[in-house]
Write a protein that holds these residues in place. Structure first.
Motif, PDB file in Angstrom:
ATOM      1  N   ALA A  56      41.407  46.025  29.089  1.00 23.29           N
ATOM      2  CA  ALA A  56      41.588  45.189  30.284  1.00 23.29           C
ATOM      3  C   ALA A  56      40.292  44.486  30.686  1.00 23.29           C
ATOM      4  O   ALA A  56      39.199  44.929  30.354  1.00 23.29           O
ATOM      5  CB  ALA A  56      42.071  46.066  31.440  1.00 23.29           C
ATOM      6  N   ALA A  57      40.450  43.405  31.427  1.00 26.17           N
ATOM      7  CA  ALA A  57      39.314  42.711  32.055  1.00 26.17           C
ATOM      8  C   ALA A  57      39.598  42.734  33.552  1.00 26.17           C
ATOM      9  O   ALA A  57      40.458  41.999  34.035  1.00 26.17           O
ATOM     10  CB  ALA A  57      39.210  41.289  31.534  1.00 26.17           C
ATOM     11  N   TRP A  58      38.932  43.626  34.274  1.00 27.10           N
ATOM     12  CA  TRP A  58      39.278  43.975  35.662  1.00 27.10           C
ATOM     13  C   TRP A  58      38.386  43.187  36.619  1.00 27.10           C
ATOM     14  O   TRP A  58      37.179  43.397  36.671  1.00 27.10           O
ATOM     15  CB  TRP A  58      39.069  45.485  35.840  1.00 27.10           C
ATOM     16  CG  TRP A  58      39.624  46.050  37.095  1.00 27.10           C
ATOM     17  CD1 TRP A  58      39.341  45.664  38.365  1.00 27.10           C
ATOM     18  CD2 TRP A  58      40.554  47.121  37.209  1.00 27.10           C
ATOM     19  NE1 TRP A  58      40.049  46.412  39.259  1.00 27.10           N
ATOM     20  CE2 TRP A  58      40.791  47.320  38.577  1.00 27.10           C
ATOM     21  CE3 TRP A  58      41.211  47.935  36.274  1.00 27.10           C
ATOM     22  CZ2 TRP A  58      41.656  48.309  39.043  1.00 27.10           C
ATOM     23  CZ3 TRP A  58      42.061  48.916  36.743  1.00 27.10           C
ATOM     24  CH2 TRP A  58      42.287  49.089  38.114  1.00 27.10           C
ATOM     25  N   ASN A  59      39.011  42.310  37.406  1.00 33.17           N
ATOM     26  CA  ASN A  59      38.229  41.477  38.349  1.00 33.17           C
ATOM     27  C   ASN A  59      37.816  42.268  39.579  1.00 33.17           C
ATOM     28  O   ASN A  59      38.624  43.009  40.139  1.00 33.17           O
ATOM     29  CB  ASN A  59      39.058  40.297  38.866  1.00 33.17           C
ATOM     30  CG  ASN A  59      39.773  39.552  37.766  1.00 33.17           C
ATOM     31  OD1 ASN A  59      39.353  39.589  36.627  1.00 33.17           O
ATOM     32  ND2 ASN A  59      40.851  38.881  38.123  1.00 33.17           N
ATOM     33  N   ILE A  60      36.604  42.059  40.041  1.00 35.66           N
ATOM     34  CA  ILE A  60      36.151  42.596  41.342  1.00 35.66           C
ATOM     35  C   ILE A  60      35.201  41.528  41.875  1.00 35.66           C
ATOM     36  O   ILE A  60      33.998  41.536  41.615  1.00 35.66           O
ATOM     37  CB  ILE A  60      35.534  44.022  41.193  1.00 35.66           C
ATOM     38  CG1 ILE A  60      34.878  44.488  42.496  1.00 35.66           C
ATOM     39  CG2 ILE A  60      34.610  44.152  40.023  1.00 35.66           C
ATOM     40  CD1 ILE A  60      34.575  45.994  42.543  1.00 35.66           C
ATOM     41  N   ASP A  61      35.798  40.545  42.587  1.00 31.41           N
ATOM     42  CA  ASP A  61      35.125  39.250  42.711  1.00 31.41           C
ATOM     43  C   ASP A  61      35.361  38.543  44.045  1.00 31.41           C
ATOM     44  O   ASP A  61      35.167  37.334  44.142  1.00 31.41           O
ATOM     45  CB  ASP A  61      35.600  38.334  41.571  1.00 31.41           C
ATOM     46  CG  ASP A  61      37.108  38.064  41.634  1.00 31.41           C
ATOM     47  OD1 ASP A  61      37.785  38.588  42.551  1.00 31.41           O
ATOM     48  OD2 ASP A  61      37.608  37.326  40.771  1.00 31.41           O
ATOM     49  N   GLY A  62      35.792  39.288  45.086  1.00 33.41           N
ATOM     50  CA  GLY A  62      36.015  38.652  46.391  1.00 33.41           C
ATOM     51  C   GLY A  62      37.012  37.498  46.346  1.00 33.41           C
ATOM     52  O   GLY A  62      36.991  36.629  47.221  1.00 33.41           O
ATOM     53  N   GLY A  63      37.875  37.487  45.311  1.00 32.30           N
ATOM     54  CA  GLY A  63      38.909  36.453  45.216  1.00 32.30           C
ATOM     55  C   GLY A  63      38.549  35.267  44.325  1.00 32.30           C
ATOM     56  O   GLY A  63      39.346  34.337  44.179  1.00 32.30           O
ATOM     57  N   TRP A  64      37.376  35.278  43.706  1.00 33.44           N
ATOM     58  CA  TRP A  64      36.901  34.146  42.882  1.00 33.44           C
ATOM     59  C   TRP A  64      37.978  33.662  41.912  1.00 33.44           C
ATOM     60  O   TRP A  64      38.294  32.464  41.847  1.00 33.44           O
ATOM     61  CB  TRP A  64      35.650  34.605  42.129  1.00 33.44           C
ATOM     62  CG  TRP A  64      34.907  33.611  41.285  1.00 33.44           C
ATOM     63  CD1 TRP A  64      35.417  32.628  40.491  1.00 33.44           C
ATOM     64  CD2 TRP A  64      33.478  33.530  41.128  1.00 33.44           C
ATOM     65  NE1 TRP A  64      34.410  31.955  39.852  1.00 33.44           N
ATOM     66  CE2 TRP A  64      33.210  32.486  40.219  1.00 33.44           C
ATOM     67  CE3 TRP A  64      32.398  34.257  41.644  1.00 33.44           C
ATOM     68  CZ2 TRP A  64      31.907  32.148  39.830  1.00 33.44           C
ATOM     69  CZ3 TRP A  64      31.117  33.910  41.252  1.00 33.44           C
ATOM     70  CH2 TRP A  64      30.874  32.863  40.366  1.00 33.44           C
ATOM     71  N   LEU A  65      38.575  34.616  41.148  1.00 37.87           N
ATOM     72  CA  LEU A  65      39.489  34.215  40.066  1.00 37.87           C
ATOM     73  C   LEU A  65      40.921  33.997  40.547  1.00 37.87           C
ATOM     74  O   LEU A  65      41.783  33.612  39.770  1.00 37.87           O
ATOM     75  CB  LEU A  65      39.466  35.262  38.942  1.00 37.87           C
ATOM     76  CG  LEU A  65      38.164  35.316  38.138  1.00 37.87           C
ATOM     77  CD1 LEU A  65      38.210  36.440  37.097  1.00 37.87           C
ATOM     78  CD2 LEU A  65      37.879  33.986  37.444  1.00 37.87           C
ATOM     79  N   ALA A  66      41.174  34.247  41.858  1.00 37.96           N
ATOM     80  CA  ALA A  66      42.521  34.002  42.383  1.00 37.96           C
ATOM     81  C   ALA A  66      42.733  32.524  42.678  1.00 37.96           C
ATOM     82  O   ALA A  66      43.855  32.098  42.959  1.00 37.96           O
ATOM     83  CB  ALA A  66      42.726  34.821  43.658  1.00 37.96           C
ATOM     84  N   GLN A  67      41.659  31.739  42.616  1.00 36.94           N
ATOM     85  CA  GLN A  67      41.756  30.337  43.043  1.00 36.94           C
ATOM     86  C   GLN A  67      42.377  29.464  41.959  1.00 36.94           C
ATOM     87  O   GLN A  67      42.112  29.649  40.788  1.00 36.94           O
ATOM     88  CB  GLN A  67      40.355  29.808  43.389  1.00 36.94           C
ATOM     89  CG  GLN A  67      39.760  30.551  44.576  1.00 36.94           C
ATOM     90  CD  GLN A  67      38.275  30.309  44.762  1.00 36.94           C
ATOM     91  OE1 GLN A  67      37.864  29.536  45.604  1.00 36.94           O
ATOM     92  NE2 GLN A  67      37.477  30.968  43.943  1.00 36.94           N
TER      93      GLN A  67
END
Ligand code: NAD
Length: 256
Positions: free
Chosen positions: A245-256
């Motif tokens: 997996a590549a697990w995001n922890i990014d304050g929403g960066w990649l949700a945009q």
């Protein structure tokens, strides 16, 4: 969760995210092999506070021979590596046509090739013991690009690809391999980018706000200790089916 009796090797753990992860693993009881440049004695003392055994190896991870020496040290002094966190990384910002060739080579060697070398050296011991965890600190830049970061973005996309392959090759074992994709974390690596913005006359606080506002919707930094907690989760039994997996922890960066 207790990691007592396990040994973790964290590359690039004398600073920033690597140090936060090393502290989290030591707090959970793991012995820790630190790596990286700077004042190793001070960092060893900080990580030792939790009572586990702590060592340091000064390998420059751009050199495969030095990585092999570091694994030989871990085998000799700690009986091998159960948890490998590939974290060491550097950054350089320039457009492709101005990108210094020497910086490109260094970023690919440190941020990508070192992950391959550490992984190939760690896997036989993990397979022999029947348990292992490999966590690669990639980045949101393993999934999207940003101008000026050709080498970094290429290397981090490579880390996520390598993570998938190792996740597949270990899929029927008790060894897992995953990547973590942080957004902005306030470490020396990012402080330099804030300082570069402030050098053009912008107020430092404003420069920091602008950096966050461009990419990170929460407008807050991810912290090294939050990353340490996520590594602990990936080391737990609850995460035994999280693979490749590549697990995001990014304050929403990649949700945009
Ligand atoms: P940092 O500059 O604070 O720490 C880097 C660490 O790597 C230091 O301990 C340094 O001594 C070590 N290091 C550098 N070159 C090395 C080499 N050749 N051999 C061995 N050790 C070496 O950086 P950081 O922000 O903590 O970054 C750690 C990792 O997290 C990197 O892979 C980086 O790409 C990634 N990351 C950082 C952020 C962020 O916002 N800070 C975001 C996403 C991903």
């Amino acid at each position: 969760m207790s990691l007592k009796g396990k040994t973790a090797l964290v590359t690039g753990s004398t600073s920033g995210i690597g140090l936060g992860i090393a502290l989290g693993l030591a707090r959970a009881g793991a012995n820790v092999v630190l790596n990286g440049f700077g004042d190793a004695a001070a960092v060893i003392a900080e990580v030792e506070q939790f009572g586990a055994r702590v060592g340091h190896h000064p390998a420059d991870v751009s050199d495969p021979a030095q990585i092999a020496e570091m694994f030989a040290y871990a085998e000799r002094e700690f009986g091998g590596v159960d948890i490998l966190v590939n974290n060491a990384g550097i950054q350089h910002v320039a457009s492709v046509e101005d990108f210094p060739v020497e910086r490109w080579d260094a970023i690919i060697a440190i941020n990508l090739s070192s992950v391959f070398h550490s992984t190939r050296l760690a896997l036989p011991g993990m397979r022999a013991k029947g348990w292992g965890r490999i966590v690669n600190i990639a980045s949101v830049h393993g999934q999207v690009g940003s101008v000026g970061k050709a080498a970094y973005v290429a290397a981090k996309h490579g880390v996520i690809g390598l993570t998938k392959v190792v996740g597949l090759e270990t899929a029927t074992s008790n060894v897992t391999c995953n990547a973590i994709c942080p957004g902005w974390v306030l470490t020396p690596l990012v402080q330099k980018q804030i300082d570069d913005r402030a050098a053009s006359g912008v107020d430092p606080q404003q420069a920091q706000h602008d950096l966050l506002a461009e990419k990170q919707p929460s407008l807050e930094f991810v912290t090294p200790s939050q990353l340490g907690e996520l590594v602990l989760f990936l080391c737990s039994e609850a995460a035994s089916q999280v693979r490749g997996a590549a697990w995001n922890i990014d304050g929403g960066w990649l949700a945009q």
